[in-house]
Scaffold this active site. Sequence first.
Site, mmCIF file in Angstrom:
data_model
loop_
_atom_site.group_PDB
_atom_site.id
_atom_site.type_symbol
_atom_site.label_atom_id
_atom_site.label_comp_id
_atom_site.label_asym_id
_atom_site.label_seq_id
_atom_site.Cartn_x
_atom_site.Cartn_y
_atom_site.Cartn_z
ATOM 1 N N ILE A 27 0.828 -1.199 0.000
ATOM 2 C CA ILE A 27 0.000 0.000 0.000
ATOM 3 C C ILE A 27 0.870 1.261 0.000
ATOM 4 C CG2 ILE A 27 -1.687 1.328 1.349
ATOM 5 C CD1 ILE A 27 -2.676 -1.402 2.449
ATOM 6 N N TYR A 195 -2.531 -7.366 17.550
ATOM 7 C CA TYR A 195 -2.528 -6.579 16.309
ATOM 8 C C TYR A 195 -3.680 -5.581 16.344
ATOM 9 C CZ TYR A 195 -3.199 -5.421 11.365
ATOM 10 O OH TYR A 195 -3.368 -4.748 10.177
ATOM 11 N N LYS A 199 -3.765 -1.264 16.396
ATOM 12 C CA LYS A 199 -4.527 -0.454 15.452
ATOM 13 C C LYS A 199 -5.578 0.398 16.163
ATOM 14 C CE LYS A 199 -2.287 -1.603 11.839
ATOM 15 N NZ LYS A 199 -1.534 -0.567 11.098
ATOM 16 N N THR A 230 -0.703 -7.963 0.479
ATOM 17 C CA THR A 230 0.610 -7.328 0.509
ATOM 18 C C THR A 230 1.570 -8.212 1.294
ATOM 19 O OG1 THR A 230 0.307 -6.145 2.616
ATOM 20 C CG2 THR A 230 -0.513 -5.056 0.622
#
Length: 326
Positions: A27, A195, A199, A230
């Site tokens: 990205i 994770y 965020k 990705t």
Amino acid sequence: MGGATSLPQVSLTTDHVVLITGGNTGIGYETAKWIAMMGARVIIACRSEERAKKAIEKMQEEFEGEKSKSTPGVCSRETLAVEFMKLDLTSLKSVESFVESFKAKESKLHILLCNAGIAMHEQEYTEDGFEIMFQVNYLGHFLLVTKLLPIMLDSGEDCRVILVSSGAHQAASFDLGKAQGKHHTKESFKRLLYYGNSKLYQIMQMYSLNRRLNTTNVTVNSLHPGIVETEITRSFTDLMLWKVFLGASKLLQVTKTPFEGAKTSINAAVNPEFKDTRDAYYMDMRVKQANRLARDQEKQEALWQYSIDCLKEFLKPEDLNFLNKG
């Protein structure tokens, strides 16, 4: 390139300085390339100079291709203004060194895109003693933003900080006593939870920063890029459940290409319509709302203080005076 017309048609100049962490792949690569093709000067901050140089060469080749197709919004410059600066978010000393190097060569910064990140990494701790996703995704960027804000505040109107978060914040919890996960064994460490927490913290930081910046030229927003194919998936290829999830997402055509994932970042960073927009959580190029936990002001301020305590060796008195305003 298909889909380019859906990007904001903005003409930028090399006086417009953009910094993107992790801008050499995925990205971040697409974000850096397209903003540079709009005419801005883009600095990609990442660990590997070799990989960054290869990425920049590839950008130049793709730029030539877009020019030959007369793609809308692509500038006519001979070469893209893209450069590399070394940054390793697993080391707070590296962040500090990066900031010193940046300040020595740059007097302006208009867009800071905190894009670099790792997902569902197994339990691991950095040289600074922090859980690796907490530091790479959140704390390292917290320090970077804090140290670069004085430059942004002196860079003219419409300067933007964009925090690339994730829909995984929906699966987060908030317990700062367990923020580093050291009460877990490697086997019991919940990778998705930690994770998601990292965020969540990014979105909470957005609100805390905007309270302190609400009368300034700097706005802070966050986003969810979608489920994007990705290199970020390399840290959880051992998790069969997630391999199945990603496979099913591809079959259902829910996954996005890096370019499709980058469109929300690009839009948030340069679209004139979003001048003066604050506290937005973008998804699919539109303003959405983060979950209730992320919007809890008391918890946001608790996280703010926790973060400052984590960074006490790196924040100077003048940093703290500014941060503690409001």
